[in-house]
Design an enzyme around this catalytic site. Structure first.
Site, PDB file in Angstrom:
ATOM      1  N   ARG A  92      -6.310  49.188  17.404  1.00  0.00           N
ATOM      2  CA  ARG A  92      -7.210  50.159  16.748  1.00  0.00           C
ATOM      3  C   ARG A  92      -8.669  49.712  16.769  1.00  0.00           C
ATOM      4  O   ARG A  92      -9.474  50.112  15.924  1.00  0.00           O
ATOM      5  CB  ARG A  92      -6.781  50.432  15.310  1.00  0.00           C
ATOM      6  CG  ARG A  92      -5.414  51.042  15.213  1.00  0.00           C
ATOM      7  CD  ARG A  92      -5.246  51.909  14.002  1.00  0.00           C
ATOM      8  NE  ARG A  92      -3.960  52.545  14.027  1.00  0.00           N
ATOM      9  CZ  ARG A  92      -2.832  52.009  13.564  1.00  0.00           C
ATOM     10  NH1 ARG A  92      -2.867  50.806  13.010  1.00  0.00           N
ATOM     11  NH2 ARG A  92      -1.706  52.664  13.637  1.00  0.00           N
TER      12      ARG A  92
ATOM     13  N   LYS B 238     -20.918  54.672  24.842  1.00  0.00           N
ATOM     14  CA  LYS B 238     -20.025  55.607  25.532  1.00  0.00           C
ATOM     15  C   LYS B 238     -19.066  54.785  26.387  1.00  0.00           C
ATOM     16  O   LYS B 238     -19.496  54.018  27.247  1.00  0.00           O
ATOM     17  CB  LYS B 238     -20.813  56.568  26.424  1.00  0.00           C
ATOM     18  CG  LYS B 238     -21.443  57.717  25.656  1.00  0.00           C
ATOM     19  CD  LYS B 238     -22.008  58.745  26.614  1.00  0.00           C
ATOM     20  CE  LYS B 238     -22.682  59.877  25.852  1.00  0.00           C
ATOM     21  NZ  LYS B 238     -23.361  60.816  26.763  1.00  0.00           N
TER      22      LYS B 238
ATOM     23  N   GLU C  22     -32.240  55.922  37.305  1.00  0.00           N
ATOM     24  CA  GLU C  22     -32.099  56.064  35.842  1.00  0.00           C
ATOM     25  C   GLU C  22     -33.353  55.548  35.125  1.00  0.00           C
ATOM     26  O   GLU C  22     -33.711  56.048  34.062  1.00  0.00           O
ATOM     27  CB  GLU C  22     -30.865  55.307  35.328  1.00  0.00           C
ATOM     28  CG  GLU C  22     -29.535  55.837  35.836  1.00  0.00           C
ATOM     29  CD  GLU C  22     -28.976  57.022  35.037  1.00  0.00           C
ATOM     30  OE1 GLU C  22     -29.652  57.502  34.104  1.00  0.00           O
ATOM     31  OE2 GLU C  22     -27.862  57.470  35.371  1.00  0.00           O
TER      32      GLU C  22
ATOM     33  N   LYS D  40     -33.711  54.135  25.205  1.00  0.00           N
ATOM     34  CA  LYS D  40     -32.338  54.579  24.958  1.00  0.00           C
ATOM     35  C   LYS D  40     -31.917  54.236  23.533  1.00  0.00           C
ATOM     36  O   LYS D  40     -31.272  55.047  22.853  1.00  0.00           O
ATOM     37  CB  LYS D  40     -31.368  53.960  25.975  1.00  0.00           C
ATOM     38  CG  LYS D  40     -29.947  54.417  25.702  1.00  0.00           C
ATOM     39  CD  LYS D  40     -29.078  54.494  26.897  1.00  0.00           C
ATOM     40  CE  LYS D  40     -27.753  55.186  26.517  1.00  0.00           C
ATOM     41  NZ  LYS D  40     -26.785  55.199  27.589  1.00  0.00           N
TER      42      LYS D  40
ATOM     43  N   GLU E 284     -24.340  62.402  20.359  1.00  0.00           N
ATOM     44  CA  GLU E 284     -24.852  63.496  21.200  1.00  0.00           C
ATOM     45  C   GLU E 284     -24.682  64.881  20.581  1.00  0.00           C
ATOM     46  O   GLU E 284     -24.147  65.795  21.189  1.00  0.00           O
ATOM     47  CB  GLU E 284     -24.202  63.432  22.590  1.00  0.00           C
ATOM     48  CG  GLU E 284     -25.040  64.192  23.624  1.00  0.00           C
ATOM     49  CD  GLU E 284     -24.629  63.885  25.067  1.00  0.00           C
ATOM     50  OE1 GLU E 284     -24.459  62.702  25.414  1.00  0.00           O
ATOM     51  OE2 GLU E 284     -24.500  64.853  25.813  1.00  0.00           O
TER      52      GLU E 284
ATOM     53  N   ARG F 208     -29.678  63.088  22.095  1.00  0.00           N
ATOM     54  CA  ARG F 208     -29.078  62.217  23.127  1.00  0.00           C
ATOM     55  C   ARG F 208     -28.872  62.971  24.441  1.00  0.00           C
ATOM     56  O   ARG F 208     -28.861  62.371  25.514  1.00  0.00           O
ATOM     57  CB  ARG F 208     -27.758  61.621  22.622  1.00  0.00           C
ATOM     58  CG  ARG F 208     -27.193  60.602  23.589  1.00  0.00           C
ATOM     59  CD  ARG F 208     -26.147  59.692  22.974  1.00  0.00           C
ATOM     60  NE  ARG F 208     -25.666  58.755  23.969  1.00  0.00           N
ATOM     61  CZ  ARG F 208     -24.935  57.686  23.710  1.00  0.00           C
ATOM     62  NH1 ARG F 208     -24.615  57.407  22.472  1.00  0.00           N
ATOM     63  NH2 ARG F 208     -24.539  56.884  24.685  1.00  0.00           N
TER      64      ARG F 208
ATOM     65  N   ASN G  17     -29.502  63.170  29.679  1.00  0.00           N
ATOM     66  CA  ASN G  17     -28.836  63.820  30.812  1.00  0.00           C
ATOM     67  C   ASN G  17     -29.816  64.536  31.727  1.00  0.00           C
ATOM     68  O   ASN G  17     -29.399  65.363  32.552  1.00  0.00           O
ATOM     69  CB  ASN G  17     -27.787  64.813  30.300  1.00  0.00           C
ATOM     70  CG  ASN G  17     -26.673  64.102  29.563  1.00  0.00           C
ATOM     71  OD1 ASN G  17     -26.270  63.013  29.948  1.00  0.00           O
ATOM     72  ND2 ASN G  17     -26.204  64.695  28.486  1.00  0.00           N
TER      73      ASN G  17
ATOM     74  N   HIS H 285     -28.843  65.386  35.267  1.00  0.00           N
ATOM     75  CA  HIS H 285     -27.404  65.163  35.415  1.00  0.00           C
ATOM     76  C   HIS H 285     -26.603  66.426  35.701  1.00  0.00           C
ATOM     77  O   HIS H 285     -25.518  66.338  36.277  1.00  0.00           O
ATOM     78  CB  HIS H 285     -26.852  64.448  34.179  1.00  0.00           C
ATOM     79  CG  HIS H 285     -27.154  62.966  34.171  1.00  0.00           C
ATOM     80  ND1 HIS H 285     -28.441  62.481  34.146  1.00  0.00           N
ATOM     81  CD2 HIS H 285     -26.344  61.875  34.206  1.00  0.00           C
ATOM     82  CE1 HIS H 285     -28.398  61.152  34.148  1.00  0.00           C
ATOM     83  NE2 HIS H 285     -27.146  60.764  34.181  1.00  0.00           N
TER      84      HIS H 285
ATOM     85  N   HIS I 295     -24.195  65.968  38.718  1.00  0.00           N
ATOM     86  CA  HIS I 295     -22.729  66.030  38.657  1.00  0.00           C
ATOM     87  C   HIS I 295     -22.179  67.007  39.695  1.00  0.00           C
ATOM     88  O   HIS I 295     -21.136  66.754  40.306  1.00  0.00           O
ATOM     89  CB  HIS I 295     -22.271  66.411  37.248  1.00  0.00           C
ATOM     90  CG  HIS I 295     -22.479  65.292  36.262  1.00  0.00           C
ATOM     91  ND1 HIS I 295     -22.617  65.498  34.907  1.00  0.00           N
ATOM     92  CD2 HIS I 295     -22.608  63.949  36.440  1.00  0.00           C
ATOM     93  CE1 HIS I 295     -22.805  64.333  34.294  1.00  0.00           C
ATOM     94  NE2 HIS I 295     -22.802  63.383  35.208  1.00  0.00           N
TER      95      HIS I 295
ATOM     96  N   HIS J 262     -24.335  57.575  42.084  1.00  0.00           N
ATOM     97  CA  HIS J 262     -24.703  58.321  40.876  1.00  0.00           C
ATOM     98  C   HIS J 262     -26.223  58.327  40.628  1.00  0.00           C
ATOM     99  O   HIS J 262     -26.819  59.384  40.399  1.00  0.00           O
ATOM    100  CB  HIS J 262     -23.967  57.742  39.661  1.00  0.00           C
ATOM    101  CG  HIS J 262     -24.377  58.380  38.374  1.00  0.00           C
ATOM    102  ND1 HIS J 262     -24.021  59.673  38.033  1.00  0.00           N
ATOM    103  CD2 HIS J 262     -25.152  57.931  37.353  1.00  0.00           C
ATOM    104  CE1 HIS J 262     -24.545  59.978  36.858  1.00  0.00           C
ATOM    105  NE2 HIS J 262     -25.233  58.943  36.421  1.00  0.00           N
TER     106      HIS J 262
HETATM  107  N1  GLY Z   1     -25.703  58.007  29.874  1.00  0.00           N
HETATM  108  C1  GLY Z   1     -26.045  58.950  28.882  1.00  0.00           C
HETATM  109  C2  GLY Z   1     -25.742  58.503  27.495  1.00  0.00           C
HETATM  110  O1  GLY Z   1     -25.420  57.366  27.277  1.00  0.00           O
HETATM  111  O2  GLY Z   1     -25.814  59.314  26.600  1.00  0.00           O
END
Ligand code: GLY
Length: 368
Positions: free
Chosen positions: A120, A142, A184, A225, A235, A239, A243, A246, A250, A264
């Site tokens: 957990r 993430k 990025e 960030k 998000e 946040r 993107n 993106h 994508h 990417h």
């Molecule tokens: N790579 C985008 C984020 O971490 O929200």
């Protein structure tokens, strides 16, 4: 010199350490987190050959058994998630222990997700070895794997307890991988800091060969960030600005089969140029803005248009359809990050499809 960026998340706050020789001093950095002198390293074979011995030496008395997985995006799946969890259990990784993710974005996402579900949730430390992972995926919590339905569709928010971004390890990256990560970095300037973009225009070409400039680019990106993640960890709002580029990216990655044709970060660079095209077309920013974005990408020797991607690509209508599969679609409406100028991004779903198609067409979609 080592600098620290704090990700301010209350009880889940942590430091991102950015600088040189961090692998060599990993023991000093990680020891304060440990209940016993042992960590569990998850890495991949290519990275292990380059950096595992240095990390182990840096860990000193701290025992560091390691699981070495195959390199590449295909490792971010159920099979290897299970391999990680089974290995950690075989190794008797306890609830109070710490997992170390040594590698690029694939390893960070996979090992972080394994840590999030093991018993957990156990703590983990990110030791990102690619530029992309240092400036983006290792920070913000993430974690996850891909599914046959798409990328990153299974996962969890699980913040690391520490991130060690050693800018020396970037020396071992191929020029193409380094530049993809740079996509990025440029994104940060474009989404929220025009001065940083100007700094990149000035210094971008020197980054690969200059550790001080590299550290500053990574530190600045991580600080941006960290500020965004602290405001919006899961998000719900800001946040999504991360993107930028993106939605286009994508679709282009899906159209190229997630293959070596388009990395990417390369897709992010093309996507940023297209997001500024779309913004200019909608009258949100001047025509000069997309020209400046393209000018910088060109000076860096990077892809900036769909026509730069090798091989055939789908028609604009098919790319638009692929965008409809994006995670950011809400109530069937596509959401784009657009900009009112360099460094002034915002999120909107008020974008006519015809304008998107025009931008895709102008950039070379459908041409072989
Ligand atoms: N790579 C985008 C984020 O971490 O929200």
């Amino acid at each position: 010199m080592i600098e620290t960026v704090r990700v301010e998340l209350g009880a889940r706050a942590y430091d991102v350490r950015v600088g040189q020789d961090l692998l060599a001093r990993a023991g000093d950095e990680i020891a304060p987190l440990l209940r016993r002198p042992k960590v569990f390293v998850i890495t991949e074979t290519r990275v292990a050959a380059l950096h595992l011995a240095v990390l182990r030496t840096g860990l000193g008395e701290i025992e560091a058994p390691a699981l070495e997985l195959p390199p590449g995006e295909a490792t971010k799946d159920w099979t290897y998630l299970r391999a990680c969890v089974d290995w950690l259990l075989d190794q008797r990784c306890e609830r109070a222990d710490v997992v170390v993710a040594l590698g690029g974005g694939v390893i960070g996402d996979l090992a972080g997700f394994a840590a999030s579900i093991l018993r957990r949730g156990v703590r983990f430390v990110q030791v990102p070895t690619s530029l992309l992972a240092q400036v983006d995926s290792s920070v913000g919590g993430k974690t996850g794997i891909n599914s046959s339905h798409g990328k990153n569709l299974v996962g969890a928010f699980h913040q690391p307890s520490l991130v060690l971004a050693d800018v020396d390890v970037l020396d071992t990256m191929t020029p193409r991988d380094f530049l993809a990560g740079y996509g990025e970095v440029v994104k940060y300037g474009l989404l929220g800091d025009a001065d940083f973009f100007a700094w990149l225009e000035e210094n971008g070409a020197e980054l690969a060969g200059n550790a001080d400039l590299r550290r500053e680019a990574v530190r600045h990106s991580v600080q941006m960030k960290a500020d965004i993640v602290a405001r919006d960890e899961t998000e719900q709002g800001d946040r999504a600005l991360l993107n930028l580029g993106h939605t286009f990216c994508h679709a282009l990655e899906a159209a190229t089969g997630y293959s070596n044709r388009l990395l990417h970060g390369e897709g992010v660079a093309v996507g940023c140029a297209l997001a500024f095209d779309l913004s200019a077309k909608l009258g949100l920013c001047s025509q000069e803005a997309p020209s400046r974005v393209r000018g910088h990408l060109q000076n860096m020797g990077m892809m900036r248009d769909i026509r730069n991607i090798p091989g055939d690509l789908p028609a604009p209508e098919d790319l638009l359809d692929l965008m409809g599969q994006d995670k950011k679609v809400v109530d069937g409406r596509l959401r784009f990050v657009l900009a009112r100028g360099l460094g002034e991004a915002f999120v909107t779903d008020a974008v006519p499809s015809e304008d998107v198609l025009d931008v895709l067409r102008a950039s070379g979609a459908g041409k072989s």
